[in-house]
Design an enzyme around this catalytic site. Structure first.
Site, short mmCIF file in Angstrom:
data_model
loop_
_atom_site.label_atom_id
_atom_site.label_comp_id
_atom_site.label_asym_id
_atom_site.label_seq_id
_atom_site.Cartn_x
_atom_site.Cartn_y
_atom_site.Cartn_z
N GLY A 24 0.85 -1.12 -0.22
CA GLY A 24 0.07 0.04 -0.02
C GLY A 24 0.85 1.18 -0.02
O GLY A 24 0.42 2.41 -0.02
N HIS A 25 2.26 1.25 -0.01
CA HIS A 25 2.99 2.36 0.22
C HIS A 25 4.05 2.29 -0.69
O HIS A 25 5.20 1.90 -0.11
CB HIS A 25 3.64 2.38 1.58
CG HIS A 25 2.60 2.82 2.45
ND1 HIS A 25 1.88 2.10 3.26
CD2 HIS A 25 2.39 4.14 2.92
CE1 HIS A 25 0.99 2.86 4.19
NE2 HIS A 25 1.24 3.93 4.22
N PHE A 26 3.99 2.59 -1.85
CA PHE A 26 3.20 2.75 -2.80
C PHE A 26 3.03 2.09 -4.06
O PHE A 26 4.38 1.59 -4.51
CB PHE A 26 3.52 4.25 -3.25
CG PHE A 26 3.44 5.25 -2.03
CD1 PHE A 26 2.28 5.83 -1.52
CD2 PHE A 26 4.67 5.49 -1.35
CE1 PHE A 26 2.00 7.06 -0.49
CE2 PHE A 26 4.55 6.38 -0.15
CZ PHE A 26 3.19 7.05 0.03
N PRO A 30 7.36 0.76 -4.08
CA PRO A 30 7.09 0.65 -2.62
C PRO A 30 7.97 1.28 -1.68
O PRO A 30 9.27 1.08 -1.94
CB PRO A 30 7.12 -1.05 -2.44
CG PRO A 30 8.08 -1.34 -3.64
CD PRO A 30 7.49 -0.33 -4.71
N VAL A 31 7.88 1.73 -0.57
CA VAL A 31 8.64 2.16 0.61
C VAL A 31 8.01 1.55 1.94
O VAL A 31 6.82 1.17 1.97
CB VAL A 31 8.62 3.58 0.56
CG1 VAL A 31 9.23 4.09 -0.69
CG2 VAL A 31 7.37 4.14 1.07
#
Length: 103
Positions: A24-26, A30-31
């Site tokens: 979900g991030h992102f 992704p992070v």
């Protein structure tokens, strides 16, 4: 009489490539969220010190660069003269976070 020098302590954490927060991030970039980094750092410090840091007061926290799934995060910390714990995090030698906590 010489003053004792504070010993810097360290541990390494690895966030798996399929870490659940990465989806979900992102999407597509992704992070690992800052709250997850902070929780992981404080949990690692508490475990290494053999004590419970919570509840505690977070005096400061800065997130300087993203941490990605698969990264190895090096956490280093030391006690301060004010009774706090100062910590930093780096990935491949690049600073990614810093902060202070008062147990």
């Amino acid at each position: 009489m010489p003053t004792p020098q504070t010993i810097l302590r360290a541990t390494d954490l690895r966030f798996p490539a399929d870490h659940p927060t990465a989806a979900g991030h992102f999407p597509g970039n992704p992070v690992i969220p800052g709250a997850v980094l902070l929780d992981a750092a404080l949990t690692a410090i508490a475990g290494a010190e053999g004590r419970d840091l919570g509840p505690c007061r977070l005096r400061s926290a800065k997130f300087l660069r993203p941490v990605r799934p698969g990264d190895r995060l090096r956490i280093e910390w030391q006690p301060t003269s004010a009774g706090e714990i100062a910590f930093t995090g780096s990935v491949e030698g690049r600073p990614v976070m810093s902060g202070r906590v008062a147990p």
